[in-house]
Design a protein around this motif. Structure first.
Motif, PDB file in Angstrom:
ATOM      1  N   PHE A   1       4.703 -59.584  38.349  1.00 31.92           N
ATOM      2  CA  PHE A   1       4.999 -60.976  38.041  1.00 31.92           C
ATOM      3  C   PHE A   1       5.800 -61.638  39.159  1.00 31.92           C
ATOM      4  O   PHE A   1       5.586 -62.808  39.466  1.00 31.92           O
ATOM      5  CB  PHE A   1       5.762 -61.095  36.726  1.00 31.92           C
ATOM      6  N   VAL A   2       6.719 -60.903  39.771  1.00 31.41           N
ATOM      7  CA  VAL A   2       7.508 -61.471  40.868  1.00 31.41           C
ATOM      8  C   VAL A   2       6.614 -61.766  42.067  1.00 31.41           C
ATOM      9  O   VAL A   2       6.735 -62.825  42.691  1.00 31.41           O
ATOM     10  CB  VAL A   2       8.667 -60.520  41.261  1.00 31.41           C
ATOM     11  N   SER A   3       5.719 -60.853  42.389  1.00 30.83           N
ATOM     12  CA  SER A   3       4.864 -61.053  43.560  1.00 30.83           C
ATOM     13  C   SER A   3       3.714 -62.018  43.303  1.00 30.83           C
ATOM     14  O   SER A   3       3.120 -62.533  44.252  1.00 30.83           O
ATOM     15  CB  SER A   3       4.324 -59.713  44.066  1.00 30.83           C
ATOM     16  N   ASN A   4       3.395 -62.289  42.054  1.00 31.88           N
ATOM     17  CA  ASN A   4       2.319 -63.221  41.696  1.00 31.88           C
ATOM     18  C   ASN A   4       2.839 -64.274  40.726  1.00 31.88           C
ATOM     19  O   ASN A   4       2.323 -64.422  39.622  1.00 31.88           O
ATOM     20  CB  ASN A   4       1.147 -62.459  41.056  1.00 31.88           C
ATOM     21  N   SER A   5       3.848 -65.024  41.161  1.00 31.73           N
ATOM     22  CA  SER A   5       4.490 -65.976  40.251  1.00 31.73           C
ATOM     23  C   SER A   5       3.543 -67.097  39.821  1.00 31.73           C
ATOM     24  O   SER A   5       3.650 -67.607  38.700  1.00 31.73           O
ATOM     25  CB  SER A   5       5.752 -66.555  40.890  1.00 31.73           C
ATOM     26  N   GLY A   6       2.618 -67.482  40.669  1.00 32.61           N
ATOM     27  CA  GLY A   6       1.660 -68.517  40.289  1.00 32.61           C
ATOM     28  C   GLY A   6       0.782 -68.081  39.129  1.00 32.61           C
ATOM     29  O   GLY A   6       0.486 -68.861  38.216  1.00 32.61           O
ATOM     30  N   GLU A   7       0.365 -66.826  39.156  1.00 37.01           N
ATOM     31  CA  GLU A   7      -0.450 -66.290  38.067  1.00 37.01           C
ATOM     32  C   GLU A   7       0.357 -66.225  36.772  1.00 37.01           C
ATOM     33  O   GLU A   7      -0.166 -66.485  35.689  1.00 37.01           O
ATOM     34  CB  GLU A   7      -0.965 -64.900  38.435  1.00 37.01           C
ATOM     35  N   PHE A   8       1.649 -65.893  36.901  1.00 37.67           N
ATOM     36  CA  PHE A   8       2.512 -65.856  35.721  1.00 37.67           C
ATOM     37  C   PHE A   8       2.651 -67.255  35.115  1.00 37.67           C
ATOM     38  O   PHE A   8       2.620 -67.412  33.897  1.00 37.67           O
ATOM     39  CB  PHE A   8       3.896 -65.296  36.084  1.00 37.67           C
ATOM     40  N   GLU A   9       2.792 -68.267  35.970  1.00 34.33           N
ATOM     41  CA  GLU A   9       2.881 -69.645  35.480  1.00 34.33           C
ATOM     42  C   GLU A   9       1.622 -70.038  34.721  1.00 34.33           C
ATOM     43  O   GLU A   9       1.700 -70.701  33.683  1.00 34.33           O
ATOM     44  CB  GLU A   9       3.120 -70.605  36.642  1.00 34.33           C
ATOM     45  N   ASN A  10       0.474 -69.644  35.230  1.00 37.48           N
ATOM     46  CA  ASN A  10      -0.790 -69.926  34.537  1.00 37.48           C
ATOM     47  C   ASN A  10      -0.872 -69.185  33.216  1.00 37.48           C
ATOM     48  O   ASN A  10      -1.426 -69.696  32.243  1.00 37.48           O
ATOM     49  CB  ASN A  10      -1.986 -69.555  35.410  1.00 37.48           C
ATOM     50  N   LEU A  11      -0.325 -67.984  33.186  1.00 42.03           N
ATOM     51  CA  LEU A  11      -0.364 -67.162  31.980  1.00 42.03           C
ATOM     52  C   LEU A  11       0.446 -67.779  30.854  1.00 42.03           C
ATOM     53  O   LEU A  11       0.014 -67.808  29.707  1.00 42.03           O
ATOM     54  CB  LEU A  11       0.148 -65.750  32.296  1.00 42.03           C
TER      55      LEU A  11
ATOM     56  N   GLY B   1      10.217 -72.806  28.364  1.00 41.92           N
ATOM     57  CA  GLY B   1      10.918 -73.209  29.570  1.00 41.92           C
ATOM     58  C   GLY B   1      10.473 -72.301  30.701  1.00 41.92           C
ATOM     59  O   GLY B   1      10.916 -71.157  30.767  1.00 41.92           O
ATOM     60  N   GLY B   2       9.614 -72.778  31.559  1.00 43.63           N
ATOM     61  CA  GLY B   2       8.917 -71.955  32.540  1.00 43.63           C
ATOM     62  C   GLY B   2       9.792 -71.076  33.407  1.00 43.63           C
ATOM     63  O   GLY B   2       9.584 -69.877  33.497  1.00 43.63           O
ATOM     64  N   MET B   3      10.804 -71.642  34.063  1.00 39.81           N
ATOM     65  CA  MET B   3      11.632 -70.851  34.971  1.00 39.81           C
ATOM     66  C   MET B   3      12.491 -69.844  34.222  1.00 39.81           C
ATOM     67  O   MET B   3      12.687 -68.723  34.685  1.00 39.81           O
ATOM     68  CB  MET B   3      12.526 -71.753  35.822  1.00 39.81           C
TER      69      MET B   3
END
Length: 141
Positions: free
Chosen positions: A38-48, A57-59
Motif C-alpha cells: 500500500f505504501v509503494s502503490n498509494s494511488g492504487e490504495f486511493e482507488n481501492l 477520510g482518505g489520508m
C-alpha cells in the motif's frame, strides 16, 4: 476476564503445534507485505477506498492501514503483543470485506479478506502460541 485469557493461553499452549505458529508467522508476513504494498502503490490504495473515502477520510485511512499492517505484521511474526496487534487489524479487515460490497466486487479479494479476518480473529482469541516472544517473556517471570 483475566482468568478467561489465562485459560485460553493454557489451552492454546497445551495444544499448540508448529502449524499453529507457522500460520501466525505467515499471517504477520502477509500483513507486512500488504502494508508495504500500500505504501509503494498509494494511488492504487486511493482507488481501492474511493467508494468509502467520504466515511473514512482518505489520508487518515491510508496512514492507519499502512502503519497498522507494517508494524502489526512485524509484531505478529515475532509473536510480540499479538492480540493487541491483531485488534488493530480487525477494523481494517472488516473494512476490506465491506469495501468489496460497496464498490466493485472482486471474488478473490473477498475470499482473501475473509481468510485473513478469520485467522486474525482466531489468533486474537487464542494468542500467539509457544514459539513467540509473548511466551518467552512469560516464562522469564
Amino acid at each position: 476476564m483475566d482468568t478467561t485469557v489465562k485459560g485460553l493461553n493454557k489451552w492454546a499452549n497445551a495444544h499448540s503445534t508448529i502449524w499453529f505458529d507457522a500460520f501466525r508467522i505467515l499471517l504477520g508476513a502477509f500483513l507486512f507485505y500488504k502494508g508495504t504494498y500500500f505504501v509503494s502503490n498509494s494511488g492504487e490504495f486511493e482507488n481501492l477506498i474511493a467508494p468509502a473515502s467520504n466515511f473514512l477520510g482518505g489520508m487518515f485511512a491510508f496512514h492507519y492501514v499502512a502503519s497498522a499492517h507494517i508494524m502489526g505484521g512485524i509484531m505478529i511474526v515475532f509473536g510480540l503483543l499479538t492480540r493487541w496487534a491483531l485488534i488493530a487489524q480487525l477494523p481494517i479487515l472488516i473494512g476490506a470485506l465491506l469495501i468489496n460490497f460497496i464498490g466493485e466486487m472482486n471474488g478473490i479479494n473477498v475470499l482473501l479478506s475473509a481468510i485473513v479476518l478469520g485467522l486474525s480473529m482466531f489468533y486474537t482469541v487464542y494468542g500467539s502460541g509457544k514459539h513467540s516472544a509473548d511466551y518467552y517473556f512469560k516464562m522469564q517471570k
